[in-house]
Design a protein around this motif. Structure first.
Motif, PDB file in Angstrom:
ATOM      1  N   ARG A   1      20.704 -11.148  -0.915  1.00 23.95           N
ATOM      2  CA  ARG A   1      19.390 -11.716  -1.185  1.00 23.95           C
ATOM      3  C   ARG A   1      18.349 -10.612  -1.145  1.00 23.95           C
ATOM      4  NH1 ARG A   1      18.593 -15.640   3.003  1.00 23.95           N
ATOM      5  NH2 ARG A   1      17.004 -14.358   3.973  1.00 23.95           N
ATOM      6  N   SER A   2      17.559 -10.507  -2.203  1.00 19.05           N
ATOM      7  CA  SER A   2      16.557  -9.441  -2.259  1.00 19.05           C
ATOM      8  C   SER A   2      15.417  -9.858  -3.171  1.00 19.05           C
ATOM      9  CB  SER A   2      17.170  -8.132  -2.762  1.00 19.05           C
ATOM     10  OG  SER A   2      16.155  -7.175  -2.991  1.00 19.05           O
ATOM     11  N   ASP A   3      14.262 -10.146  -2.568  1.00 19.34           N
ATOM     12  CA  ASP A   3      13.086 -10.448  -3.383  1.00 19.34           C
ATOM     13  C   ASP A   3      12.651  -9.237  -4.191  1.00 19.34           C
ATOM     14  OD1 ASP A   3      13.101 -12.996  -2.375  1.00 19.34           O
ATOM     15  OD2 ASP A   3      11.453 -12.684  -0.963  1.00 19.34           O
ATOM     16  N   THR A   4      12.872  -8.040  -3.648  1.00 22.23           N
ATOM     17  CA  THR A   4      12.535  -6.825  -4.392  1.00 22.23           C
ATOM     18  C   THR A   4      13.336  -6.753  -5.681  1.00 22.23           C
ATOM     19  OG1 THR A   4      11.981  -5.623  -2.359  1.00 22.23           O
ATOM     20  CG2 THR A   4      12.524  -4.297  -4.299  1.00 22.23           C
ATOM     21  N   ALA A   5      14.655  -6.966  -5.597  1.00 20.60           N
ATOM     22  CA  ALA A   5      15.491  -6.895  -6.789  1.00 20.60           C
ATOM     23  C   ALA A   5      15.161  -8.019  -7.765  1.00 20.60           C
ATOM     24  CB  ALA A   5      16.965  -6.954  -6.399  1.00 20.60           C
ATOM     25  N   ALA A   6      14.896  -9.224  -7.252  1.00 17.53           N
ATOM     26  CA  ALA A   6      14.556 -10.339  -8.134  1.00 17.53           C
ATOM     27  C   ALA A   6      13.269 -10.045  -8.901  1.00 17.53           C
ATOM     28  CB  ALA A   6      14.404 -11.618  -7.312  1.00 17.53           C
ATOM     29  N   THR A   7      12.302  -9.442  -8.245  1.00 20.30           N
ATOM     30  CA  THR A   7      11.022  -9.143  -8.895  1.00 20.30           C
ATOM     31  C   THR A   7      11.185  -8.088  -9.978  1.00 20.30           C
ATOM     32  OG1 THR A   7       9.827  -9.720  -6.868  1.00 20.30           O
ATOM     33  CG2 THR A   7       8.644  -8.383  -8.489  1.00 20.30           C
ATOM     34  N   TRP A   8      11.962  -7.015  -9.683  1.00 19.59           N
ATOM     35  CA  TRP A   8      12.130  -5.983 -10.720  1.00 19.59           C
ATOM     36  C   TRP A   8      12.790  -6.561 -11.944  1.00 19.59           C
ATOM     37  CZ3 TRP A   8      15.879  -4.290 -13.857  1.00 19.59           C
ATOM     38  CH2 TRP A   8      17.203  -4.601 -13.544  1.00 19.59           C
ATOM     39  N   ARG A   9      13.796  -7.438 -11.740  1.00 15.81           N
ATOM     40  CA  ARG A   9      14.533  -7.947 -12.899  1.00 15.81           C
ATOM     41  C   ARG A   9      13.604  -8.710 -13.830  1.00 15.81           C
ATOM     42  NH1 ARG A   9      18.761  -9.541  -8.849  1.00 15.81           N
ATOM     43  NH2 ARG A   9      20.290  -7.867  -8.898  1.00 15.81           N
ATOM     44  N   ALA A  10      12.782  -9.561 -13.242  1.00  7.26           N
ATOM     45  CA  ALA A  10      11.846 -10.325 -14.062  1.00  7.26           C
ATOM     46  C   ALA A  10      10.846  -9.390 -14.739  1.00  7.26           C
ATOM     47  CB  ALA A  10      11.130 -11.360 -13.201  1.00  7.26           C
ATOM     48  N   LEU A  11      10.342  -8.405 -14.001  1.00  9.63           N
ATOM     49  CA  LEU A  11       9.370  -7.468 -14.578  1.00  9.63           C
ATOM     50  C   LEU A  11       9.959  -6.698 -15.754  1.00  9.63           C
ATOM     51  CD1 LEU A  11       7.614  -5.995 -11.414  1.00  9.63           C
ATOM     52  CD2 LEU A  11       6.529  -7.301 -13.256  1.00  9.63           C
ATOM     53  N   GLU A  35       1.816  -5.964  -8.507  1.00  6.08           N
ATOM     54  CA  GLU A  35       1.010  -5.928  -7.282  1.00  6.08           C
ATOM     55  C   GLU A  35       1.853  -6.273  -6.061  1.00  6.08           C
ATOM     56  OE1 GLU A  35      -2.170  -8.605  -8.138  1.00  6.08           O
ATOM     57  OE2 GLU A  35      -3.410  -7.055  -9.106  1.00  6.08           O
ATOM     58  N   TRP A  36       2.795  -7.205  -6.229  1.00  7.28           N
ATOM     59  CA  TRP A  36       3.654  -7.560  -5.097  1.00  7.28           C
ATOM     60  C   TRP A  36       4.527  -6.379  -4.695  1.00  7.28           C
ATOM     61  CZ3 TRP A  36       8.830  -7.796  -3.990  1.00  7.28           C
ATOM     62  CH2 TRP A  36       9.161  -8.444  -2.793  1.00  7.28           C
ATOM     63  N   LEU A  37       5.108  -5.701  -5.662  1.00 11.31           N
ATOM     64  CA  LEU A  37       5.940  -4.538  -5.330  1.00 11.31           C
ATOM     65  C   LEU A  37       5.132  -3.497  -4.557  1.00 11.31           C
ATOM     66  CD1 LEU A  37       8.127  -3.839  -8.504  1.00 11.31           C
ATOM     67  CD2 LEU A  37       8.882  -4.757  -6.305  1.00 11.31           C
ATOM     68  N   VAL A  38       3.919  -3.227  -5.025  1.00 12.76           N
ATOM     69  CA  VAL A  38       3.084  -2.238  -4.335  1.00 12.76           C
ATOM     70  C   VAL A  38       2.746  -2.728  -2.925  1.00 12.76           C
ATOM     71  CG1 VAL A  38       0.839  -1.080  -4.373  1.00 12.76           C
ATOM     72  CG2 VAL A  38       2.164  -1.313  -6.493  1.00 12.76           C
ATOM     73  N   SER A  39       2.548  -4.040  -2.761  1.00 14.25           N
ATOM     74  CA  SER A  39       2.140  -4.567  -1.458  1.00 14.25           C
ATOM     75  C   SER A  39       3.229  -4.453  -0.403  1.00 14.25           C
ATOM     76  CB  SER A  39       1.718  -6.039  -1.596  1.00 14.25           C
ATOM     77  OG  SER A  39       2.852  -6.894  -1.750  1.00 14.25           O
ATOM     78  N   VAL A  40       4.499  -4.434  -0.821  1.00 12.57           N
ATOM     79  CA  VAL A  40       5.584  -4.352   0.165  1.00 12.57           C
ATOM     80  C   VAL A  40       6.075  -2.915   0.351  1.00 12.57           C
ATOM     81  CG1 VAL A  40       6.333  -6.705  -0.346  1.00 12.57           C
ATOM     82  CG2 VAL A  40       7.459  -4.780  -1.503  1.00 12.57           C
ATOM     83  N   GLN A  41       5.512  -1.956  -0.377  1.00  8.93           N
ATOM     84  CA  GLN A  41       5.973  -0.575  -0.274  1.00  8.93           C
ATOM     85  C   GLN A  41       5.633   0.013   1.085  1.00  8.93           C
ATOM     86  OE1 GLN A  41       4.221   2.385  -2.998  1.00  8.93           O
ATOM     87  NE2 GLN A  41       6.296   3.196  -3.310  1.00  8.93           N
ATOM     88  N   LYS A  42       6.599   0.692   1.691  1.00  4.28           N
ATOM     89  CA  LYS A  42       6.385   1.338   2.980  1.00  4.28           C
ATOM     90  C   LYS A  42       5.774   2.726   2.790  1.00  4.28           C
ATOM     91  CE  LYS A  42      10.515  -1.041   4.720  1.00  4.28           C
ATOM     92  NZ  LYS A  42      10.956  -1.553   3.402  1.00  4.28           N
ATOM     93  N   GLU A  43       5.359   3.321   3.856  1.00  6.72           N
ATOM     94  CA  GLU A  43       4.679   4.613   3.779  1.00  6.72           C
ATOM     95  C   GLU A  43       5.571   5.695   3.189  1.00  6.72           C
ATOM     96  OE1 GLU A  43       1.662   7.131   3.708  1.00  6.72           O
ATOM     97  OE2 GLU A  43       1.519   5.007   4.266  1.00  6.72           O
ATOM     98  N   PHE A  48      12.031  -1.772  -0.658  1.00 10.17           N
ATOM     99  CA  PHE A  48      12.916  -2.875  -0.291  1.00 10.17           C
ATOM    100  C   PHE A  48      12.294  -3.728   0.799  1.00 10.17           C
ATOM    101  CE2 PHE A  48      16.645  -4.413   2.291  1.00 10.17           C
ATOM    102  CZ  PHE A  48      17.024  -5.400   1.385  1.00 10.17           C
ATOM    103  N   LEU A  49      12.211  -5.035   0.534  1.00  9.99           N
ATOM    104  CA  LEU A  49      11.762  -5.983   1.550  1.00  9.99           C
ATOM    105  C   LEU A  49      12.997  -6.539   2.246  1.00  9.99           C
ATOM    106  CD1 LEU A  49       9.270  -7.516   2.709  1.00  9.99           C
ATOM    107  CD2 LEU A  49       9.838  -9.355   1.108  1.00  9.99           C
ATOM    108  N   ALA A  86       1.916   4.764  -6.378  1.00  3.29           N
ATOM    109  CA  ALA A  86       3.042   3.989  -5.841  1.00  3.29           C
ATOM    110  C   ALA A  86       4.347   4.390  -6.505  1.00  3.29           C
ATOM    111  CB  ALA A  86       2.782   2.495  -6.034  1.00  3.29           C
ATOM    112  N   ALA A  87       4.301   4.602  -7.819  1.00  4.40           N
ATOM    113  CA  ALA A  87       5.515   5.018  -8.532  1.00  4.40           C
ATOM    114  C   ALA A  87       5.973   6.395  -8.060  1.00  4.40           C
ATOM    115  CB  ALA A  87       5.259   5.021 -10.030  1.00  4.40           C
ATOM    116  N   GLN A  88       5.033   7.307  -7.839  1.00  3.18           N
ATOM    117  CA  GLN A  88       5.404   8.642  -7.380  1.00  3.18           C
ATOM    118  C   GLN A  88       6.004   8.599  -5.982  1.00  3.18           C
ATOM    119  OE1 GLN A  88       4.918  11.782  -9.353  1.00  3.18           O
ATOM    120  NE2 GLN A  88       6.582  11.978  -7.873  1.00  3.18           N
ATOM    121  N   LYS A  89       5.437   7.791  -5.098  1.00  5.29           N
ATOM    122  CA  LYS A  89       6.004   7.642  -3.755  1.00  5.29           C
ATOM    123  C   LYS A  89       7.410   7.047  -3.810  1.00  5.29           C
ATOM    124  CE  LYS A  89       3.629   5.881  -0.413  1.00  5.29           C
ATOM    125  NZ  LYS A  89       2.708   4.987   0.361  1.00  5.29           N
TER     126      LYS A  89
END
Length: 310
Positions: A1-11, A35-43, A48-49, A86-89
């Motif tokens: 289960r991965s909301d991160t993977a589900a979001t990328w697939r749709a995007l 925006e959701w992907l950026v919001s869950v990105q760690k430092e 991955f959420l 965010a993409a560079q990080k």
């Protein structure tokens, strides 16, 4: 289960059809996903959420690599300066997670390498490079090193899922998946489409026409078709056209037509998709769309043949 993977697939399914977050239909859907992907990105750049322990153990780097691809593709298509950091990080995390000796990736950072996780990570690096983001050349050198290790000496164009564990993924359909994936990785790292190993692999893939198969010999595999489509569009001419027509016919015949899930594909209906029980309806639907979108080439990483000649 991965909301991160589900979001990328749709995007990626939206981006592959030419829809992005500045204009056109679906712009708000695409914007909210980004925006959701950026919001869950760690430092450290990780996208991955976490979910449950089993998912965290095997889906972490898969999810991050694929989500990184979505961010980089969006930057490459639009030049959005707000997404670039965010993409560079995210690319920085990919590079930091690479196994230094073998040159690939596996389930956890810097621990080991397998062809499947490494393929998604390489596509992320290529998407970043094509978007004008910083990707160290040494990262691609490591992938080439791992591809050399993965090549099967007794089967031109064939690759091992994990050359240190040759008995893993030994089924016929697994071997086809690794052939498609390894060949696409070679195209992404500069091997020309005319290379003998690439040509041999393309011949094998073109002969494996998309089909649901039978209960005695199931061959339904959205993952295989996604990678095969990207190899064949660059290598196979008339054979690609025949393969692609077959894919369209098979998918059109099985697509859900009515009800709230109209337009999608049942991951288990008729005959189960090879990974349908794990990925679910969204997984198979998005991979089918991405395979069908390959000829339109809205995503920068679909243009691997141009990059091979740079």
């Amino acid at each position: 289960r991965s909301d991160t993977a589900a979001t990328w697939r749709a995007l990626l399914a939206f981006l592959g059809a030419g829809y992005y977050h500045f204009e056109w239909p679906h712009r708000d859907t695409v914007r909210r996903g980004l925006e959701w992907l950026v919001s869950v990105q760690k430092e450290d750049g990780d996208l991955f959420l976490p979910a449950d322990p089993v998912s965290n153990a095997c889906a972490w780097l898969y999810s991050h690599g694929i989500a990184t691809t979505a961010l980089c593709e969006a930057v490459g298509m639009t030049g959005d300066p707000l997404l670039r950091p965010a993409a560079q990080k995210a690319l920085g995390f990919v590079v930091a997670a690479q196994q230094p000796a073998r040159g690939g990736w596996r389930y956890r950072p810097r621990t080991d390498s397998d062809l499947s996780v490494s393929g998604w990570m390489l596509v992320a690096l290529r998407a970043g490079a094509l978007a004008g983001l910083e990707v160290p050349p040494e990262a691609f050198d490591g992938v080439r090193r791992f591809l050399d290790e993965s090549a099967l000496p007794d089967r031109p164009g064939g690759d091992a899922y994990n050359p240190r564990e040759p008995e893993q993924r030994r089924s016929e359909i697994s071997a086809s998946c690794m052939t498609a994936l390894g060949t696409l990785m070679r195209l992404h790292t500069g091997t020309p489409a005319e290379d003998p190993a690439v040509a041999a692999a393309a011949e094998v893939l073109a002969a494996a026409r998309p089909s649901w198969g039978s209960r005695e010999r199931p061959v339904r595999d959205a993952y295989l078709w996604y990678y095969s489509s990207q190899v064949l569009v660059h290598t196979s001419g008339d054979a690609w056209e025949a393969w692609y027509r077959g894919l369209g016919a098979v998918l059109a015949a099985r697509q859900t037509r009515e009800g709230p899930q109209a337009g999608s594909w049942d991951p288990l209906g008729g005959l189960p998709d090879r990974w349908g029980a794990y990925g679910g309806r969204l997984y198979v639907t998005c991979l089918h769309l991405l395979a069908l979108e390959v000829p339109y080439r809205h995503l920068p990483t679909y243009r691997v043949s141009d990059a091979a000649r740079e």
